[in-house]
Write a protein that holds these residues in place. Sequence first.
Motif, PDB file in Angstrom:
ATOM      1  N   GLU A 137       0.822  -1.147   0.151  1.00  0.00           N
ATOM      2  CA  GLU A 137       0.128   0.024   0.071  1.00  0.00           C
ATOM      3  C   GLU A 137       1.117   1.105   0.026  1.00  0.00           C
ATOM      4  O   GLU A 137       0.553   2.229  -0.812  1.00  0.00           O
ATOM      5  N   LEU A 138       2.023   1.262   0.890  1.00  0.00           N
ATOM      6  CA  LEU A 138       2.736   2.463   0.731  1.00  0.00           C
ATOM      7  C   LEU A 138       3.744   2.644  -0.565  1.00  0.00           C
ATOM      8  O   LEU A 138       3.596   3.632  -1.156  1.00  0.00           O
ATOM      9  N   TRP A 139       3.985   1.486  -1.176  1.00  0.00           N
ATOM     10  CA  TRP A 139       4.538   1.548  -2.379  1.00  0.00           C
ATOM     11  C   TRP A 139       3.587   2.180  -3.648  1.00  0.00           C
ATOM     12  O   TRP A 139       4.022   2.992  -4.306  1.00  0.00           O
ATOM     13  N   LEU A 158       7.928   8.378   8.540  1.00  0.00           N
ATOM     14  CA  LEU A 158       7.720   8.462   7.179  1.00  0.00           C
ATOM     15  C   LEU A 158       6.258   9.316   6.913  1.00  0.00           C
ATOM     16  O   LEU A 158       6.385  10.224   6.280  1.00  0.00           O
ATOM     17  N   SER A 159       5.192   8.663   7.335  1.00  0.00           N
ATOM     18  CA  SER A 159       3.998   9.224   7.269  1.00  0.00           C
ATOM     19  C   SER A 159       3.620  10.690   7.902  1.00  0.00           C
ATOM     20  O   SER A 159       3.005  11.458   7.601  1.00  0.00           O
ATOM     21  N   LYS A 160       4.336  10.685   9.151  1.00  0.00           N
ATOM     22  CA  LYS A 160       4.275  11.876   9.969  1.00  0.00           C
ATOM     23  C   LYS A 160       5.118  12.899   9.545  1.00  0.00           C
ATOM     24  O   LYS A 160       4.956  14.330  10.016  1.00  0.00           O
ATOM     25  N   THR A 161       5.890  12.726   8.424  1.00  0.00           N
ATOM     26  CA  THR A 161       6.899  14.106   8.125  1.00  0.00           C
ATOM     27  C   THR A 161       6.726  14.155   6.498  1.00  0.00           C
ATOM     28  O   THR A 161       5.857  14.772   6.083  1.00  0.00           O
ATOM     29  N   ILE A 162       7.426  13.283   5.550  1.00  0.00           N
ATOM     30  CA  ILE A 162       7.566  13.593   4.295  1.00  0.00           C
ATOM     31  C   ILE A 162       6.142  13.349   3.716  1.00  0.00           C
ATOM     32  O   ILE A 162       5.783  14.125   2.937  1.00  0.00           O
ATOM     33  N   ILE A 163       5.558  12.225   3.820  1.00  0.00           N
ATOM     34  CA  ILE A 163       4.365  11.900   3.262  1.00  0.00           C
ATOM     35  C   ILE A 163       3.160  13.077   3.824  1.00  0.00           C
ATOM     36  O   ILE A 163       2.352  13.387   2.856  1.00  0.00           O
ATOM     37  N   LYS A 164       3.266  13.494   4.846  1.00  0.00           N
ATOM     38  CA  LYS A 164       2.166  14.087   5.455  1.00  0.00           C
ATOM     39  C   LYS A 164       2.234  15.779   4.810  1.00  0.00           C
ATOM     40  O   LYS A 164       1.594  16.328   4.308  1.00  0.00           O
ATOM     41  N   TRP A 165       3.932  16.161   4.697  1.00  0.00           N
ATOM     42  CA  TRP A 165       4.039  17.379   3.876  1.00  0.00           C
ATOM     43  C   TRP A 165       3.772  17.008   2.474  1.00  0.00           C
ATOM     44  O   TRP A 165       2.950  18.261   1.887  1.00  0.00           O
ATOM     45  N   MET A 166       3.927  16.035   1.827  1.00  0.00           N
ATOM     46  CA  MET A 166       3.237  16.002   0.404  1.00  0.00           C
ATOM     47  C   MET A 166       2.010  16.142   0.414  1.00  0.00           C
ATOM     48  O   MET A 166       1.392  16.711  -0.483  1.00  0.00           O
ATOM     49  N   ILE A 167       1.132  15.219   0.768  1.00  0.00           N
ATOM     50  CA  ILE A 167      -0.466  15.113   0.837  1.00  0.00           C
ATOM     51  C   ILE A 167      -1.017  16.379   1.611  1.00  0.00           C
ATOM     52  O   ILE A 167      -1.975  16.692   0.626  1.00  0.00           O
ATOM     53  N   ILE A 168      -0.564  16.834   2.494  1.00  0.00           N
ATOM     54  CA  ILE A 168      -1.117  17.942   3.102  1.00  0.00           C
ATOM     55  C   ILE A 168      -0.621  19.254   2.513  1.00  0.00           C
ATOM     56  O   ILE A 168      -1.440  20.391   2.423  1.00  0.00           O
ATOM     57  N   GLY A 169       0.708  19.318   2.945  1.00  0.00           N
ATOM     58  CA  GLY A 169       1.364  20.701   2.637  1.00  0.00           C
ATOM     59  C   GLY A 169       1.402  21.132   1.348  1.00  0.00           C
ATOM     60  O   GLY A 169       1.291  22.026   0.673  1.00  0.00           O
ATOM     61  N   PRO A 215      -5.757  13.230  16.747  1.00  0.00           N
ATOM     62  CA  PRO A 215      -4.809  12.944  15.804  1.00  0.00           C
ATOM     63  C   PRO A 215      -5.056  11.886  14.820  1.00  0.00           C
ATOM     64  O   PRO A 215      -6.201  11.264  14.734  1.00  0.00           O
ATOM     65  N   HIS A 216      -4.636  12.214  13.719  1.00  0.00           N
ATOM     66  CA  HIS A 216      -4.950  11.403  12.559  1.00  0.00           C
ATOM     67  C   HIS A 216      -4.016  10.134  12.288  1.00  0.00           C
ATOM     68  O   HIS A 216      -3.083   9.888  13.120  1.00  0.00           O
ATOM     69  N   SER A 217      -4.941   8.958  12.248  1.00  0.00           N
ATOM     70  CA  SER A 217      -4.288   7.535  12.336  1.00  0.00           C
ATOM     71  C   SER A 217      -3.151   7.415  11.536  1.00  0.00           C
ATOM     72  O   SER A 217      -2.357   6.528  11.733  1.00  0.00           O
ATOM     73  N   TYR A 218      -2.789   8.178  10.547  1.00  0.00           N
ATOM     74  CA  TYR A 218      -1.842   7.969   9.571  1.00  0.00           C
ATOM     75  C   TYR A 218      -0.672   9.283   9.698  1.00  0.00           C
ATOM     76  O   TYR A 218       0.597   8.862   9.606  1.00  0.00           O
ATOM     77  N   PHE A 219      -1.099  10.501   9.842  1.00  0.00           N
ATOM     78  CA  PHE A 219      -0.165  11.599   9.691  1.00  0.00           C
ATOM     79  C   PHE A 219      -0.007  12.143  11.122  1.00  0.00           C
ATOM     80  O   PHE A 219       0.851  13.093  11.353  1.00  0.00           O
ATOM     81  N   GLY A 220      -0.578  11.471  12.456  1.00  0.00           N
ATOM     82  CA  GLY A 220      -0.571  12.003  13.618  1.00  0.00           C
ATOM     83  C   GLY A 220      -1.206  13.398  13.916  1.00  0.00           C
ATOM     84  O   GLY A 220      -2.220  13.696  13.257  1.00  0.00           O
ATOM     85  N   LYS A 221      -0.741  14.223  14.729  1.00  0.00           N
ATOM     86  CA  LYS A 221      -1.096  15.276  15.071  1.00  0.00           C
ATOM     87  C   LYS A 221      -1.029  16.224  13.857  1.00  0.00           C
ATOM     88  O   LYS A 221      -0.437  16.581  13.194  1.00  0.00           O
ATOM     89  N   LEU A 222      -2.465  17.016  13.825  1.00  0.00           N
ATOM     90  CA  LEU A 222      -2.538  17.921  12.702  1.00  0.00           C
ATOM     91  C   LEU A 222      -3.200  19.256  13.205  1.00  0.00           C
ATOM     92  O   LEU A 222      -4.042  18.953  14.282  1.00  0.00           O
ATOM     93  N   SER A 223      -2.978  20.267  12.797  1.00  0.00           N
ATOM     94  CA  SER A 223      -3.333  21.553  13.160  1.00  0.00           C
ATOM     95  C   SER A 223      -4.888  21.642  12.576  1.00  0.00           C
ATOM     96  O   SER A 223      -5.144  20.725  11.532  1.00  0.00           O
ATOM     97  N   ALA A 224      -5.572  22.603  12.895  1.00  0.00           N
ATOM     98  CA  ALA A 224      -7.181  22.631  12.267  1.00  0.00           C
ATOM     99  C   ALA A 224      -6.898  23.013  10.910  1.00  0.00           C
ATOM    100  O   ALA A 224      -7.851  22.408  10.197  1.00  0.00           O
TER     101      ALA A 224
END
Length: 183
Positions: free
Chosen positions: A11-13, A93-104, A154-163
């Motif tokens: 799934e990650l791949w 990885l999900s709380k940093t790079i993937i979170k930055w790509m998908i959300i940021g 917190p999100h189950s994959y991205f962890g703590k998120l701001s509003a």
Amino acid sequence: MIQRKSFFTIELWNSFLAMIRYFPRVFIAKRVRGRDFYSTNTYHNFKRRVTSLRPSEPALWGKMDVAQMLLHINLSMGSGQGYYFLPDESNFLSKTIIKWMIIGLYSEQPKGLQLPISMAIKSNTYCDFEFEKERFLEILEKATMSTNFGKWTPHSYFGKLSASEWGKLCLVHIDYHLKQFGC
């Protein structure tokens, strides 16, 4: 004995490949502001679109039917509002790079994302369309009209998120799945 989470999964791949294929759109897609989620306009727009759905609406892509899609959105948005409790699937990885790509970075959800697993709906899962639609509208109203932005869990994959991050994630994710069913 400590059980470790599998880090590199299929799934990650597949999700990584979807993110890479989407990357050129970063430069042309209209920017999405997370705070725009918390408005009556957003609530009424999504409410109008969801109430126009029919149980037999065919998907333009993907394997879920319309009721399963509503459950999927309910799990994602509702877990942040305390309606559902999903297992923690996050990792560095999900709380940093993937979170930055998908959300940021991304303003649209790439087709082919398969994470997190806890929000995946199996094709043989029966979902009651009317129940899921009403639950969606209930969660949507609570989420968009929230005056206390600290209420998100917190999100189950991205962890703590701001509003704002939760808002952008909801805007992009809900829009993606409503377009999946032509609305």
